[in-house]
Design a protein around this motif. Structure first.
Motif, PDB file in Angstrom:
ATOM      1  N   HIS A   1      -2.996   7.663 -10.010  1.00  0.00           N
ATOM      2  CA  HIS A   1      -3.921   6.745  -9.578  1.00  0.00           C
ATOM      3  C   HIS A   1      -5.100   6.953  -8.451  1.00  0.00           C
ATOM      4  O   HIS A   1      -4.596   7.774  -7.697  1.00  0.00           O
ATOM      5  CB  HIS A   1      -2.990   5.507  -9.083  1.00  0.00           C
ATOM      6  CG  HIS A   1      -2.179   4.951 -10.093  1.00  0.00           C
ATOM      7  ND1 HIS A   1      -2.712   4.352 -11.349  1.00  0.00           N
ATOM      8  CD2 HIS A   1      -0.775   4.867 -10.042  1.00  0.00           C
ATOM      9  CE1 HIS A   1      -1.630   4.011 -11.922  1.00  0.00           C
ATOM     10  NE2 HIS A   1      -0.444   4.325 -11.460  1.00  0.00           N
TER      11      HIS A   1
ATOM     12  N   THR B   1       0.900  -1.158  -0.021  1.00  0.00           N
ATOM     13  CA  THR B   1       0.026   0.039  -0.072  1.00  0.00           C
ATOM     14  C   THR B   1       0.978   1.201   0.122  1.00  0.00           C
ATOM     15  O   THR B   1       1.822   1.493   0.967  1.00  0.00           O
ATOM     16  CB  THR B   1      -1.107   0.183   1.057  1.00  0.00           C
ATOM     17  OG1 THR B   1      -1.728  -0.992   1.209  1.00  0.00           O
ATOM     18  CG2 THR B   1      -1.829   1.311   1.155  1.00  0.00           C
TER      19      THR B   1
ATOM     20  N   GLN C   1      -4.289   7.153  -1.043  1.00  0.00           N
ATOM     21  CA  GLN C   1      -3.817   5.734  -0.533  1.00  0.00           C
ATOM     22  C   GLN C   1      -3.918   4.839  -1.669  1.00  0.00           C
ATOM     23  O   GLN C   1      -5.251   4.806  -2.219  1.00  0.00           O
ATOM     24  CB  GLN C   1      -4.179   5.448   0.663  1.00  0.00           C
ATOM     25  CG  GLN C   1      -3.762   3.952   1.237  1.00  0.00           C
ATOM     26  CD  GLN C   1      -3.835   3.837   2.575  1.00  0.00           C
ATOM     27  OE1 GLN C   1      -3.705   4.641   3.522  1.00  0.00           O
ATOM     28  NE2 GLN C   1      -4.652   2.776   2.785  1.00  0.00           N
ATOM     29  N   ARG C   2      -3.168   4.037  -2.076  1.00  0.00           N
ATOM     30  CA  ARG C   2      -3.505   2.857  -3.156  1.00  0.00           C
ATOM     31  C   ARG C   2      -2.902   1.763  -2.799  1.00  0.00           C
ATOM     32  O   ARG C   2      -1.672   1.613  -2.415  1.00  0.00           O
ATOM     33  CB  ARG C   2      -2.967   3.370  -4.486  1.00  0.00           C
ATOM     34  CG  ARG C   2      -3.148   2.364  -5.584  1.00  0.00           C
ATOM     35  CD  ARG C   2      -2.630   2.460  -6.643  1.00  0.00           C
ATOM     36  NE  ARG C   2      -2.986   1.271  -7.626  1.00  0.00           N
ATOM     37  CZ  ARG C   2      -2.254   0.984  -8.619  1.00  0.00           C
ATOM     38  NH1 ARG C   2      -1.071   1.632  -9.005  1.00  0.00           N
ATOM     39  NH2 ARG C   2      -2.614  -0.067  -9.369  1.00  0.00           N
ATOM     40  N   SER C   3      -3.794   0.788  -2.740  1.00  0.00           N
ATOM     41  CA  SER C   3      -3.170  -0.806  -2.512  1.00  0.00           C
ATOM     42  C   SER C   3      -2.733  -1.383  -3.569  1.00  0.00           C
ATOM     43  O   SER C   3      -3.021  -0.984  -4.845  1.00  0.00           O
ATOM     44  CB  SER C   3      -4.201  -1.463  -1.583  1.00  0.00           C
ATOM     45  OG  SER C   3      -5.529  -1.638  -2.585  1.00  0.00           O
TER      46      SER C   3
ATOM     47  N   HIS D   1       0.159  -1.876  -4.873  1.00  0.00           N
ATOM     48  CA  HIS D   1       0.986  -0.928  -5.808  1.00  0.00           C
ATOM     49  C   HIS D   1       2.488  -1.830  -6.080  1.00  0.00           C
ATOM     50  O   HIS D   1       3.062  -1.358  -5.185  1.00  0.00           O
ATOM     51  CB  HIS D   1       1.293   0.493  -5.260  1.00  0.00           C
ATOM     52  CG  HIS D   1       1.708   1.538  -6.359  1.00  0.00           C
ATOM     53  ND1 HIS D   1       2.988   1.387  -7.141  1.00  0.00           N
ATOM     54  CD2 HIS D   1       1.179   2.792  -6.674  1.00  0.00           C
ATOM     55  CE1 HIS D   1       2.952   2.423  -7.958  1.00  0.00           C
ATOM     56  NE2 HIS D   1       2.196   3.428  -7.568  1.00  0.00           N
TER      57      HIS D   1
ATOM     58  N   PRO E   1      -7.056   6.229  -5.456  1.00  0.00           N
ATOM     59  CA  PRO E   1      -7.042   5.261  -4.350  1.00  0.00           C
ATOM     60  C   PRO E   1      -7.897   4.039  -4.464  1.00  0.00           C
ATOM     61  O   PRO E   1      -9.007   4.215  -4.920  1.00  0.00           O
ATOM     62  CB  PRO E   1      -7.162   6.130  -3.302  1.00  0.00           C
ATOM     63  CG  PRO E   1      -6.977   7.587  -3.524  1.00  0.00           C
ATOM     64  CD  PRO E   1      -7.352   7.876  -5.172  1.00  0.00           C
ATOM     65  N   THR E   2      -7.357   3.068  -4.077  1.00  0.00           N
ATOM     66  CA  THR E   2      -8.238   1.826  -4.170  1.00  0.00           C
ATOM     67  C   THR E   2      -8.207   1.110  -2.761  1.00  0.00           C
ATOM     68  O   THR E   2      -7.482   1.265  -1.963  1.00  0.00           O
ATOM     69  CB  THR E   2      -7.615   0.528  -5.361  1.00  0.00           C
ATOM     70  OG1 THR E   2      -6.339   0.575  -4.942  1.00  0.00           O
ATOM     71  CG2 THR E   2      -7.699   0.986  -6.651  1.00  0.00           C
TER      72      THR E   2
END
Length: 268
Positions: free
Chosen positions: A144, A62, A101-103, A105, A146-147
């Motif tokens: 990107h 993340t 925040q992006r998980s 990655h 956030p996921t």
């Protein structure tokens, strides 16, 4: 037990830190722009630019981007290894005024693991670390959205965390996930940034590192207790990941005494 490893780059404008897996409670100063990637799953409570505390469960891989002016408090009873870059330049790296925040990655996780290897080396390769750090900081320019992790994969992560010392197959993990092996491979890589097999190896290495740091167990026993087939399997995995043999790692970081860890927030 290793303490925080840190190195200043670009004339002090960039501070790179490897934060160890340890309990912590800290507040991050708002004058920094920060980028961080979880190298292990982390759970605890945090407060993002407010006094309201919320539970967090941050998966490995993340990437978190925090612009200047956003204060982050976080606390965890266990912590988890974390790679953090603190940028002191006035030029904004992170767009906008909110935390992103992006998980899953994969690039951030790969750069975080490479920076870890370079920071753990007995002699730091300044140029290589600078290139790695700048590539990591450069991720802040991506746009990107956030996921969120796939919730059922949490059960798979729990199974790996509980059973890493045992043989684990894709079929077993897929059964826990409730889908077939191909779906598990696709979703796991998307949520974590590594395949299940690569993540199991990483979890075993983390377990072996802690035994090397905190015990005097023979290397063969550490390999067995960490889920490796034999001592040479542990040695080759550790060399591939960190560039150190188990003996070199133990000589550098071994301590049977608990070391209190104090460092700024990870920004989960």
């Amino acid at each position: 037990m290793p303490e925080v490893l840190e190195h200043r780059l670009l004339g002090g404008r960039l501070l790179l830190q490897l934060l160890p897996a340890a309990a912590y409670s800290a507040r991050d100063p708002a004058q920094w722009q920060t980028l961080g990637v979880t190298l292990e799953r982390q759970r605890g409570v945090h407060a993002i630019d407010s006094d309201r505390r919320e539970d967090f469960d941050t998966w490995p891989g993340t990437l978190a981007l925090t612009p200047k002016g956003v204060e982050v408090f976080s606390e965890s009873a266990r912590g988890g290894e974390y790679l953090l870059a603190r940028w002191q330049e006035q030029t904004p790296l992170i767009p906008g005024e909110r935390r992103l925040q992006r998980s899953g990655h994969a690039e951030a996780l790969a750069l975080g693991r490479e920076a870890r290897r370079l920071l753990l080396a007995p002699v730091i390769d300044e140029l290589a670390l600078e290139h790695c750090a700048l590539a990591f900081v450069g991720l802040s320019q991506s746009r990107h959205i956030p996921t969120a992790p796939l919730p059922r994969l949490g059960q798979v992560l729990e199974q790996i965390a509980d059973q890493y010392a045992q043989p684990l197959s894709l079929a077993q993990l897929a059964l826990t996930y409730g889908h077939n092996e191909l779906r598990l491979l696709r979703d796991f890589r998307r949520a974590v940034g590594l395949t299940p097999h690569a993540w199991i190896t990483e979890v075993r290495l983390q377990a072996a590192r802690r035994l090397l740091e905190r015990t005097d167990l023979p290397l063969a026993a550490i390999a067995h207790d960490s889920g490796f087939a034999h001592q040479s399997h542990l040695g080759s995995a550790l060399r591939k990941s960190l560039g150190l043999t188990p003996r070199q790692y133990r000589l550098r970081f071994h301590s049977c005494l608990p070391v209190p860890v104090r460092y700024p927030s990870r920004g989960q």
